[in-house]
Design an enzyme around this catalytic site. Structure first.
Site: not given
Ligand code: BGC
Length: 454
Positions: A155, A191
């Site tokens: 992200k 989360d």
């Molecule tokens: C992460 C997860 C997370 C999800 C939602 C993803 O990029 O790898 O760990 O739960 O985003 O936030």
């Protein structure tokens, strides 16, 4: 009426029944491979055990701090669990400056500890002992409830010196460096785990937690016998454990290539984490607006939209300016708009391109593009959810959901239900429930349950 050529343009986003079934089978196989020790290293859907084994009863009491890092904002929360399924939350949002997202990890944790200290001071709790649940929403190998080794950033985060490290320890050290608060990190959670826990606090049948926000992922309750990766010395006294699927990485072994479009490939090629998180890049808020932007560019080039305007090349250069110009929230606003006024759609078009009054036909075309991109995302998410619901041993399964895309898109829930109806086994009774602040309340519940277990 929609142009046949517009339908043809969007055809690659429309998943056939065969494709839905095939993605479903491939997903289920990856989950099974992720859980097994022998296939885990090669599997894309890692299925990490979380060490959270007790779901809340609703009777939990006490004051807990929670931290939430992993979306667009970073939050500090004070959660008071009051028993009787009740809790109050007081929270503060802090920005994570862009340079901190890609700078040295130590700076990021110092910033977090600084915000935490300010928050505690504001609430007049500098001298109180406070247990803290850390919602850290990135793929982690957990060694226990409070140790999480970051596997990879996702992200848009890319801080040096954190991958391969225990983020619980890094946070603890940053708090110690300041030395101005008595805070103990008692749990690290994803989360999705927070979402599952906060829904289970309200409804005891919750067994799956899903986030469709900036990123996309899910967790679910699995029987311990199926989870090879629990630490060898871990006593399997309880029947089940929450598993963090990390399904965002699905497709990295080529499983989704037969449904990925040229637009998906371009999003991936220009991203910070190339070839990674391919399922996430088709489903999460961080990417959906960018997908629409790329389709719009193609539509302009083929004169399928804004046909009457001589300014099409100018519109194209607006879209080329940066990947974020078409924000994901526009998709929700456009699909929420009313026909034939298209007030929000026209406003978005005006703000983006300076075009005074887009025609009804242009608004309909734009809406159809958004609809196809969002519907495919919801279908893919529902395929994953069906796979997890079908794995759980419960007959009645509630799916706890959160994230900005799910929350604000007017049809996401309905699109998901259509696919769930097709894929969830007939003997299961299922429903979807919106989570209330999983990252805060859920983190406090994990911290509370952890303290109780001790
Ligand atoms: C992460 C997860 C997370 C999800 C939602 C993803 O990029 O790898 O760990 O739960 O985003 O936030």
């Amino acid at each position: 009426m929609l142009d046949a050529e517009v339908r043809e343009l969007m055809q690659p986003f429309v998943l056939s029944d065969y494709q839905v079934q095939e993605v479903y089978s491939r997903f289920c196989l990856e989950v099974a491979r992720g859980l097994k020790r022998s296939t885990h290293p090669q599997a894309n859907v890692k299925c990490f055990p979380t060490y959270v084994q007790d779901l809340p009863t609703g009777d939990e009491m006490g004051k807990y701090l929670a931290l939430d890092l992993g979306g667009t904002n970073f939050r500090v929360l004070l959660v008071s669990l009051k028993g009787h399924h009740d809790a109050t939350v007081d929270s503060q949002i802090y920005a994570v400056p862009k340079d901190l997202m890609v700078g040295p990890g130590v700076d990021l944790f110092d910033h977090i500890a600084g915000c935490l200290a300010k928050f505690v001071e504001k609430h007049d709790m500098k001298t109180a002992y406070l247990p803290l649940g850390f919602t850290f929403s990135f793929p982690c190998v957990q060694l226990g409830l409070k140790e999480g080794i970051l596997v990879r950033w996702t992200k848009g985060f890319d801080c040096a010196g954190v991958e391969g490290e225990d983020v619980g320890r890094m946070l603890h050290e940053a708090i110690q460096r300041r030395g101005d608060a008595d805070i103990a990190v008692v749990a690290i959670l994803n989360d999705t785990t927070g979402t599952l826990m906060s829904c289970a606090h309200r409804n005891a049948d919750c067994r799956v937690g899903v986030i469709v926000g900036t990123g996309c992922n899910a967790c679910y309750v699995e029987d311990v016998e199926n989870v090879d990766l629990l630490r060898a010395d871990f006593k399997k006294t309880k029947r089940s454990v929450i598993v963090n699927a990390e399904w965002g990485a699905f497709g990295e072994g080529g499983q989704l290539d037969f449904v990925r479009t040229e637009y998906d490939r371009e999003v991936d090629e220009k991203s910070l984490n190339r070839s990674e998180q391919l399922f996430e890049k088709m489903t999460a808020g961080m990417y959906l607006g960018n997908l629409v932007r790329l389709v719009l560019l193609r539509a302009l080039e083929r004169k399928l939209i804004f046909k009457q305007s001589s300014r099409r090349p100018e519109f194209a250069s607006v879209l080329q300016r940066n990947e974020e110009v078409f924000e994901t929230r526009y998709i929700s606003e456009i699909e929420d708009d009313s026909f034939p006024e298209f007030a929000s759609t026209r406003k978005i078009v005006k703000n983006l391109f300076g075009l005074e009054k887009a025609s009804v036909e242009d608004c309909q075309t734009l809406r159809y593009i958004c609809e196809c991109v969002a519907k495919r995302a919801a279908t893919l998410v529902a395929i994953g959810v069906s796979g997890l619901v079908n794995r759980t041993s419960n007959r009645r399964v509630i799916v706890g959901m959160d994230g900005s895309v799910y929350r604000y898109h007017p049809e996401f829930d309905a699109y998901m239900r259509q696919t769930l109806q097709k894929l969830v086994k007939a003997d299961k009774e299922w429903d979807i429930m919106l989570s209330e602040d999983g990252s805060g309340r859920g983190a406090a519940l994990v911290a509370a349950v952890a303290s109780k277990t001790k």
